[in-house]
Design an enzyme around this catalytic site. Structure first.
Site, short mmCIF file in Angstrom:
data_model
loop_
_atom_site.label_atom_id
_atom_site.label_comp_id
_atom_site.label_asym_id
_atom_site.label_seq_id
_atom_site.Cartn_x
_atom_site.Cartn_y
_atom_site.Cartn_z
N ILE A 1 67.82 -119.40 11.33
CA ILE A 1 67.84 -118.19 12.16
C ILE A 1 67.78 -118.55 13.65
O ILE A 1 68.51 -118.01 14.48
CB ILE A 1 66.66 -117.26 11.78
CG1 ILE A 1 66.85 -116.72 10.35
CG2 ILE A 1 66.50 -116.13 12.78
CD1 ILE A 1 65.61 -116.01 9.77
N ALA B 1 59.86 -120.30 15.36
CA ALA B 1 59.45 -121.41 14.49
C ALA B 1 58.47 -120.92 13.43
O ALA B 1 57.56 -120.15 13.72
CB ALA B 1 58.79 -122.51 15.32
N TYR C 1 51.07 -116.44 4.28
CA TYR C 1 52.31 -116.14 5.01
C TYR C 1 52.29 -114.68 5.46
O TYR C 1 52.58 -114.36 6.62
CB TYR C 1 53.51 -116.42 4.11
CG TYR C 1 54.86 -116.24 4.77
CD1 TYR C 1 55.33 -117.16 5.70
CD2 TYR C 1 55.67 -115.14 4.47
CE1 TYR C 1 56.57 -117.01 6.32
CE2 TYR C 1 56.91 -114.98 5.07
CZ TYR C 1 57.36 -115.91 5.99
OH TYR C 1 58.58 -115.75 6.60
P1 NDP Z 1 64.24 -122.94 8.92
O1 NDP Z 1 63.36 -123.78 8.07
O2 NDP Z 1 65.67 -123.29 9.05
O3 NDP Z 1 63.63 -122.81 10.37
C1 NDP Z 1 62.29 -123.04 10.71
C2 NDP Z 1 62.27 -123.72 12.06
O4 NDP Z 1 60.92 -123.81 12.52
C3 NDP Z 1 62.85 -125.13 11.99
O5 NDP Z 1 63.87 -125.27 12.95
C4 NDP Z 1 61.66 -126.03 12.29
O6 NDP Z 1 62.06 -127.13 13.10
C5 NDP Z 1 60.74 -125.11 13.09
N1 NDP Z 1 59.34 -125.49 12.94
C6 NDP Z 1 58.60 -125.49 11.80
N2 NDP Z 1 57.37 -125.97 12.06
C7 NDP Z 1 57.35 -126.29 13.39
C8 NDP Z 1 56.36 -126.83 14.25
N3 NDP Z 1 55.13 -127.17 13.82
N4 NDP Z 1 56.68 -127.00 15.55
C9 NDP Z 1 57.91 -126.69 16.00
N5 NDP Z 1 58.88 -126.16 15.25
C10 NDP Z 1 58.60 -125.97 13.94
O7 NDP Z 1 64.07 -121.46 8.32
P2 NDP Z 1 64.44 -120.03 8.92
O8 NDP Z 1 65.50 -120.13 9.94
O9 NDP Z 1 64.63 -119.15 7.77
O10 NDP Z 1 63.05 -119.58 9.61
C11 NDP Z 1 62.94 -119.15 10.94
C12 NDP Z 1 61.89 -118.05 11.02
O11 NDP Z 1 62.33 -116.92 10.27
C13 NDP Z 1 60.53 -118.44 10.42
O12 NDP Z 1 59.49 -117.98 11.26
C14 NDP Z 1 60.50 -117.67 9.11
O13 NDP Z 1 59.19 -117.36 8.68
C15 NDP Z 1 61.28 -116.43 9.49
N6 NDP Z 1 61.82 -115.69 8.37
C16 NDP Z 1 62.68 -116.30 7.48
C17 NDP Z 1 63.16 -115.61 6.39
C18 NDP Z 1 64.07 -116.24 5.38
O14 NDP Z 1 64.22 -115.67 4.29
N7 NDP Z 1 64.73 -117.35 5.68
C19 NDP Z 1 62.79 -114.20 6.17
C20 NDP Z 1 61.92 -113.65 7.18
C21 NDP Z 1 61.46 -114.38 8.23
P3 NDP Z 1 61.45 -128.61 12.89
O15 NDP Z 1 61.30 -128.82 11.42
O16 NDP Z 1 62.44 -129.52 13.55
O17 NDP Z 1 60.14 -128.60 13.61
#
Ligand code: NDP
Length: 247
Positions: A18, A83, A145
């Site tokens: 996203i 994130a 969550y």
């Molecule tokens: P992804 O796993 O693709 O994205 C998550 C992102 O968060 C990654 O780019 C990761 O980058 C980053 N991230 C995680 N932990 C850390 C950290 N400690 N520090 C910095 N960056 C961090 O999944 P989505 O795109 O689906 O998720 C994006 C958001 O959307 C999240 O908040 C999720 O809860 C929310 N969401 C998603 C849904 C879904 O069904 N997919 C539904 C509703 C909400 P890196 O690992 O490089 O740090």
């Protein structure tokens, strides 16, 4: 030049899913974009963006990362706190480490990021937290969550109340299941726990979306672009569902 007129946008978790879709849409709309995350390689693959490695759970890392972003593109006028991690477990299977990990990333991460960006927003700014439908309703088997995503919406609403009458708005996006790595990981977890086939495991999530399909990342990005537009300047303190009317 697009309608965002070279404003500087910072997107946490901008290297994938996203966040990446939002970053790319912001660039198409004319913004200069910094993408942040822990994996520099993923960030560097976002063409045209400024890549800054930072860990949102660590306040010092966030402050240093946002300083580096400012050095490249100036004050941050659009902050997308995206994130997050999604680990689903019943309360009985949620130990203190899992609880802290989820809170530290989703809720503390949004707090650190927004707090560091806010001083840059004087008479214009946009703060968008990517929460979840789990920020509005109880998500079965995902207590930590759900609590973290409710917390993000509370933070956004409080900030909107604190900054009334300025040109800065605070809103949350609340998607249902979106087709990203989070759904792929959830599918594996459901398969491991229940012995279901991959198709059946994906159906568990698809079945919870009102339209019985996974949401596309662009649907979330389009909502973010609208919230950044001048047309949305009176939309403040809202939690906007992108879930087909699920809740
Ligand atoms: P992804 O796993 O693709 O994205 C998550 C992102 O968060 C990654 O780019 C990761 O980058 C980053 N991230 C995680 N932990 C850390 C950290 N400690 N520090 C910095 N960056 C961090 O999944 P989505 O795109 O689906 O998720 C994006 C958001 O959307 C999240 O908040 C999720 O809860 C929310 N969401 C998603 C849904 C879904 O069904 N997919 C539904 C509703 C909400 P890196 O690992 O490089 O740090």
């Amino acid at each position: 030049m697009g309608k965002l007129n070279e404003r500087h946008a910072l997107v946490t978790g901008g290297g994938s899913g996203i966040g990446r879709a939002i970053a790319e849409s912001l660039m198409s709309a004319g913004a200069r974009v910094t993408v942040t995350g822990r994996r520099l390689e993923a960030l560097q693959s976002v063409s045209g963006a400024n890549a800054v490695a930072m860990d949102v759970t660590d306040e010092t890392s966030v402050i240093e990362g946002i300083d580096a972003a400012r050095e490249a593109f100036g004050p941050v006028q659009i902050c997308i706190a995206n994130a997050g991690i999604a680990e689903g477990a019943s309360l009985a299977r949620t130990d203190a480490q899992m609880w802290r990990r989820i809170m530290a990333t989703n809720l503390d991460g949004a707090f650190h990021t927004i707090r560091a960006c806010l001083p840059d927003m004087d008479d214009w700014g946009r703060v968008i937290a990517v929460s979840s439908i789990a920020g509005l309703k109880g998500l079965k088997g995902a207590s930590a969550y759900t609590a973290s995503k409710h917390g993000m919406i509370g933070l956004i609403r409080a900030l909107a109340a604190d900054h009334l009458g300025r040109g800065v708005t605070f809103n949350a996006l609340c998607p249902g299941y979106v087709d990203t790595a989070i759904v792929t990981d959830n599918t594996s977890r459901i398969m491991a726990r229940t012995g279901m086939s991959e198709a059946d495991a994906r159906d568990v999530m698809i079945g919870q979306n009102a339209h019985r399909r996974l949401i596309e990342v662009d649907e979330v990005a389009d909502a973010a672009i609208w919230l950044c537009s001048d047309g949305a300047r009176s939309v403040n303190g809202q939690a906007i569902q992108i879930a087909g009317g699920q809740y």
